[in-house]
Design a protein around this motif. Sequence first.
Motif, mmCIF file in Angstrom:
data_model
loop_
_atom_site.group_PDB
_atom_site.id
_atom_site.type_symbol
_atom_site.label_atom_id
_atom_site.label_comp_id
_atom_site.label_asym_id
_atom_site.label_seq_id
_atom_site.Cartn_x
_atom_site.Cartn_y
_atom_site.Cartn_z
ATOM 1 N N TYR A 283 45.959 40.134 75.881
ATOM 2 C CA TYR A 283 46.711 40.353 77.118
ATOM 3 C C TYR A 283 47.436 39.091 77.559
ATOM 4 N N GLU A 286 51.049 38.934 76.578
ATOM 5 C CA GLU A 286 51.931 40.017 77.011
ATOM 6 C C GLU A 286 52.778 39.541 78.190
ATOM 7 N N ASP A 291 52.207 45.773 81.623
ATOM 8 C CA ASP A 291 51.483 45.947 80.368
ATOM 9 C C ASP A 291 50.308 44.989 80.255
ATOM 10 N N LEU A 295 46.308 46.048 79.682
ATOM 11 C CA LEU A 295 45.425 45.494 78.657
ATOM 12 C C LEU A 295 44.147 44.927 79.268
ATOM 13 N N GLU A 298 41.868 47.792 79.974
ATOM 14 C CA GLU A 298 41.217 48.274 78.758
ATOM 15 C C GLU A 298 39.990 47.422 78.435
#
Length: 352
Positions: A283, A286, A291, A295, A298
């Motif tokens: 992440y 990114e 986004d 991440l 997640e």
Amino acid sequence: DSLFSNIDKNQLIYDLKHNDAFFIFDHSMDPLVQSTFKHLFSTQLGLEYFFKIHGIDLDRLIVLSPTQDFSFYQNIGKHDYVSEQTREKVKIEFFHIFHNSLWKNYRDYLLRKAQTKLPLDKVPEKHFLCLSRRDNLNRRFTNYQLHKNNLFKNGIVSHQRVVENGIVKSNFELKAEIKILATRNEFDVEKFLKYGFKKHFLDDILHKGVAAMDTTFHANLSQKVCFELVTETDIKGDFFLTEKTLKPIFCKTPFMISGSCYALRFLRSLGFQTFDSILDESYDAEIVFYDRSNLIMENLKSLTKLQLADCSKLVNSVKEVLDHNREHFLNNDWSFDLENNVNNRIDEVLYV
């Protein structure tokens, strides 16, 4: 006028023009937000304007900034949070030196207050900690994400403990923010309005300064969790890391940072270690905030699927990293070699 209220302005002008003087403007406690950007550059009240109208060379101006070169020169306002934007550089004529004085001040405060003792070993009651004193887009979106992904129940979470900016934005700002976020199909406007601004109070510390500097409260909560999600001030790529990131380092808690891209890479460049052995730290690279946040969520989903005992084992597996980071923070003065950098700049102007 307020900047020069306590000094002889005429003498200052003379010294800058004729006596090899330099003016050092310390802006190292905050990122280069747009309001300060305007004060430094474009307005007739600005510092740059002051130099120009008095015929002072701008190479005599040094700005201490908590941002790196590329972010300091960027044209602020080019970030829409859901897609990558081209960074534009603003032409400036003065010199700036990276120096985040907040780090030094916070480390010195901890040593001065003798707040270097921690509670006993962790006894986790929840999977993660996520504390926010005041509201901003990053924290609104994190608050929304935690509720939307059913993660809130697994954490000790606060938001809007210190109401600084007002709990409700203007309709114009709110509509503009939602319009940007809603370009993503999965964005749920209804849940964002319900949870993004939702208050969670965990303590009675209402003063911003006390809430920012106090470590006892944070350390006691850290004892009850395995991980921490840090919601930083800046998400635009300025590398402005605050005491929010230093607290889990000090409290020996593995963490993720919802903040600028490459924040972890920046920490590693300063000698800290991160947690790629137990977390998916992709992440960090990114660039798009939306986004990057997905991440991070997640990661949290994976962690909260574990039993607390198994989650604790992950923490124990990185004990050496946690010990290293804490000692590294406390044993460095975090001057960022300021004195040498200033002297080198002066020598460059005067003697090169």
